[in-house]
Design an enzyme around this catalytic site. Structure first.
Site, PDB file in Angstrom:
ATOM      1  N   ALA A  96      13.135  -8.222  42.923  1.00  0.00           N
ATOM      2  CA  ALA A  96      14.429  -8.164  43.603  1.00  0.00           C
ATOM      3  C   ALA A  96      14.508  -6.972  44.567  1.00  0.00           C
ATOM      4  O   ALA A  96      13.589  -6.155  44.649  1.00  0.00           O
ATOM      5  CB  ALA A  96      15.550  -8.094  42.580  1.00  0.00           C
ATOM      6  N   HIS A  97      15.629  -6.886  45.248  1.00  0.00           N
ATOM      7  CA  HIS A  97      15.807  -5.865  46.282  1.00  0.00           C
ATOM      8  C   HIS A  97      15.742  -4.445  45.717  1.00  0.00           C
ATOM      9  O   HIS A  97      16.233  -4.173  44.635  1.00  0.00           O
ATOM     10  CB  HIS A  97      17.124  -6.079  47.030  1.00  0.00           C
ATOM     11  CG  HIS A  97      18.337  -6.148  46.171  1.00  0.00           C
ATOM     12  ND1 HIS A  97      19.155  -5.082  45.955  1.00  0.00           N
ATOM     13  CD2 HIS A  97      18.872  -7.169  45.481  1.00  0.00           C
ATOM     14  CE1 HIS A  97      20.156  -5.442  45.182  1.00  0.00           C
ATOM     15  NE2 HIS A  97      20.013  -6.703  44.871  1.00  0.00           N
ATOM     16  N   ASN A  98      15.104  -3.577  46.463  1.00  0.00           N
ATOM     17  CA  ASN A  98      15.025  -2.139  46.171  1.00  0.00           C
ATOM     18  C   ASN A  98      14.191  -1.799  44.937  1.00  0.00           C
ATOM     19  O   ASN A  98      14.225  -0.652  44.471  1.00  0.00           O
ATOM     20  CB  ASN A  98      16.431  -1.525  46.009  1.00  0.00           C
ATOM     21  CG  ASN A  98      17.254  -1.626  47.280  1.00  0.00           C
ATOM     22  OD1 ASN A  98      17.801  -2.686  47.590  1.00  0.00           O
ATOM     23  ND2 ASN A  98      17.322  -0.554  48.029  1.00  0.00           N
TER      24      ASN A  98
END
Lengths: 352, 352, 352
Positions: free
Chosen positions: A243-245
């Site tokens: 997922a993001h980051n």
């Protein structure tokens, strides 16, 4: 591929015992090898195969003492398995070098540059302002968005999709159907119960020597200037969700179908088995090991720990608890029996 | 993107405190922002950053009372986070509007119509009798089968595959590698132990404002005239499996790698975490919440419930049971000790 | 599609009761059917629908005794559901035969041969030395590597990627986004903590009548001459992971998002539910059944067993243990109460 045994010995620094002039054109397992093929003996339980092997050459340990005559030429090295791996890599390079040139039709946007000895398969798409290094192989039907950078000697198998702004290092192998840089999953709840999509403006940075399995997905970071980071030497299996980051430390290995939620950090040299799920905003130190199907909902920032279960705990605790879980019906019966016994005991008035 | 602070204030209905003439060309987090960028302050724990921020403007709450001088222009609104999200969306639109026109080669079949301001990327394929609205963006390497309908302003990222007969609403974002309308998994067992594939003839209907993550799969319904239905405003993450004839209510959010089996219905406004598995032919009411890795094998038609575990139960029950699970070895030891104690108690013949 | 009722009766070997001249152009569920459509009655709980059905014909059991007058023509057969399935298949064939010919641009390499009545969609890629049978359909944006073999009547939906050397049998259906033959996940740990990728040189052999769901991944075997094997009649759902050197026996069915690790063997006629995870190097006999979300870490080579849990055990044992798990807080309380009781019992010195 066609080498003499002598050439191969020189490549892996082996001492030769036997005829070194025969040609080798393929690698094989010791029990399957045919003339013209080379094999290796690492695990002693396969030793018997060496005395009948049809292989033209076998890589063995420096200390190997044959009990009978070995028909094949022996190549003696420190670590036969490792030397065989080097040969496999050479063979693979040889195969992959067969793909080169630019097939037609393929697409390349304005201001994009590609290096030397590149392969651009038919129906592959390169957007604008893209920089691609030397010896890169882009298989058919790949999509590379605008402002992407790809380092030397990286391979993109067919149908890989790279969103705008992604940076990929050198010597990476990205398998078919991978998606890198897709929007993170972020939505702002509104008063009426609906959600407003939060546009994802960050990007993904993939290090050097990273392998990414087929149909794996890596989302971009939310904010401009931020990145989802995959460290050097990371190995991701198929169908993984990042997922993001998220940040994954160097030389971490993750097996298939594992999912890591937003902003979680995984330390270097970690090992995550298949179908693990990791919640968001957690931190795991270096050399964290997670057993298959674990579900992580808290951080273990110190690392060097084995975790298991959902929710996860140290693996010893989980296995000890699960051992009792199996016996719960028995435990329940024992408790019941005890309850009955105690009820049947005479009661005494202590004061008496 | 280039706006003045005044233009941005007008877009989000903000009161301006400071110079409103400076240009803004990018959004950024408050701790990272540079001149020419705009940021926001929503969470009080980031307040310290505002006094040093290089941002040209910061969106703050109407009630924000600075403890020191703030160098940036302040834009005061009711909900700074929400206003910033609006700006993010505007920025994203601006970026995505950069893609337009028809790249070559691309394919379009007989009797297919596309609206105004469309983007059709190279190597994208549109079948026969397809209807595509205005402002739709079809990235390279997409496949759109026959008789598909796609509403205005929907974006199909690269490599999306839409089977024949699928209907997709307006303002949807379908991420790279998604498959919509693939055959449901239906097989009739035969007497000889083999299976006969049951052809899947229904279709998929996706509502408006739906986001679908990368490499997610939505199967079509089994029978002609039936549909797998994704309601308005539904947000699906990456690598999700939606089986044939599933119905997902409006504004439901589902995290990555969750799988929903055939004919199950999920109510509106539900929240399903990652790696959840839901058996077939179940019904869940509105506002059902499922924790990560839950396995659902029975219906909860009343909705408004938190579920966890595999098989799932109300989350409180699960967490209470799991808390004891952790202590099972201890519990087992206590039971053993008790058994020994009771055995060592003198026995009385009640008749005596 | 347009047949008379008589033609359909002849196709499925049915006895006709009523007008056999009407045209049929579609199949439908009994509660939805309209004039010109055919339906079936198999489950007695749907019997009431037959008396009002607008269908032109209904397939019923030989033994069906209507309680009222049925407006539709009746087609009497041994097994109505099975006969209806045969019609569905015919309809599906009819639909799929609508795709044929070679769309442009498409790519085919040197020394590759395709059979008669083939469909090669636009932007599909066929490498060198590929052999493709008759009636094969290759949808747009597919990638077929070098030295691949594909048997007669197999369908590759859009965006399927087949690596070099894969062999696929006859009458298979490979859904969109599938990847077959990607590199197995094998890495040799090095002394410095990094990993050396072990090149994967084996291939994948897929039998006849195999269905593979969308975005499923099947890795190739590690060694040259070895294969990951998918038996005849195997049905794989979406988003499944099959690792290198796995062997799946004939007529085994596997539901979505299941993952099977390297070198594991699954017996014939097995049934594996969704989100199951299976460790590597295990052996499961014929007719093994695994419940959803199970995690297998040991072999059950005898087969004919139902397994559940993670780690898995026989399903009865798991369900009995889980039934107690739910009551653990209660059990804990009972144990505590007992402990207090026993403490309060008078102690006796046995020697007294």
């Amino acid at each position: 591929m066609q080498f003499t045994i002598r050439q191969i010995a020189s490549l892996i620094g082996a001492e030769i015992e036997g005829d070194d002039t025969q040609p080798i054109h393929m690698l094989a397992k010791i029990q399957d090898a045919k003339p013209g093929q080379i094999s290796f003996l690492s695990n002693p339980k396969y030793e018997n195969f060496i005395y009948d092997s049809k292989a033209s050459a076998v890589i063995v340990s420096k200390n190997f003492e044959p009990k009978e005559k070995v028909p094949a030429t022996l190549l003696r090295v420190e670590d036969p398995y490792n030397s065989f791996t080097i040969l496999l890599e050479e063979y693979h390079k040889f195969i992959s070098f067969q793909r080169s040139g630019i097939e037609s039709p393929s697409f390349i946007g304005e201001n994009s540059k590609t290096g030397d000895r590149i392969y651009r398969g038919a129906f592959s798409y390169i957007g604008k302002n893209v920089t691609i290094g030397n010896d890169v192989k882009i298989y058919p039907n790949c999509f590379i968005g605008d402002n992407v950078t790809i380092g030397d000697s990286t391979i993109l198998h067919s149908g890989v999709k790279i969103y705008d702004g992604t940076r990929i290092g050198q010597f990476c192998v990205i398998h078919a159907g991978c998606v890198i840089g897709s929007d993170g999953f972020g939505f702002a709840p509104q008063e009426d119960g609906s959600y407003r999509t939060i546009p994802q403006m960050g990007h993904v940075i993939v290090g050097n020597h990273v392998d990414i399995g087929a149909n794996t997905v890596i989302d971009c970071a939310t904010m401009h200037g931020d990145a989802t980071r995959i460290g050097n030497g990371v190995k991701l299996d198929n169908l993984i969700q990042i997922a993001h980051n998220v940040e994954i430390g160097d030389h971490t290995v993750i097996a298939a179908q594992t999912g890591i939620s937003g902003s979680t950090k995984i330390g270097k040299g970690s090992t995550i088995a298949g179908q693990v799920g990791i919640a968001g905003h957690l931190v795991f130190g270096d050399k964290t090991r997670m057993a298959a199907k674990s579900g992580l909902i808290k951080s273990y920032p110190d690392g060097n720990i084995d975790l298991m279960g959902a929710p996860a705990m140290p693996i010893k605790d989980y296995l000890r608890a699960y051992a009792v879980f199996r016996k719960l019906p028995d435990l329940n019966a024992r408790l019941k029996e005890l309850e009955e016994k105690v009820v049947n005991l005479p009661t005494f008035d202590k004061r008496s």
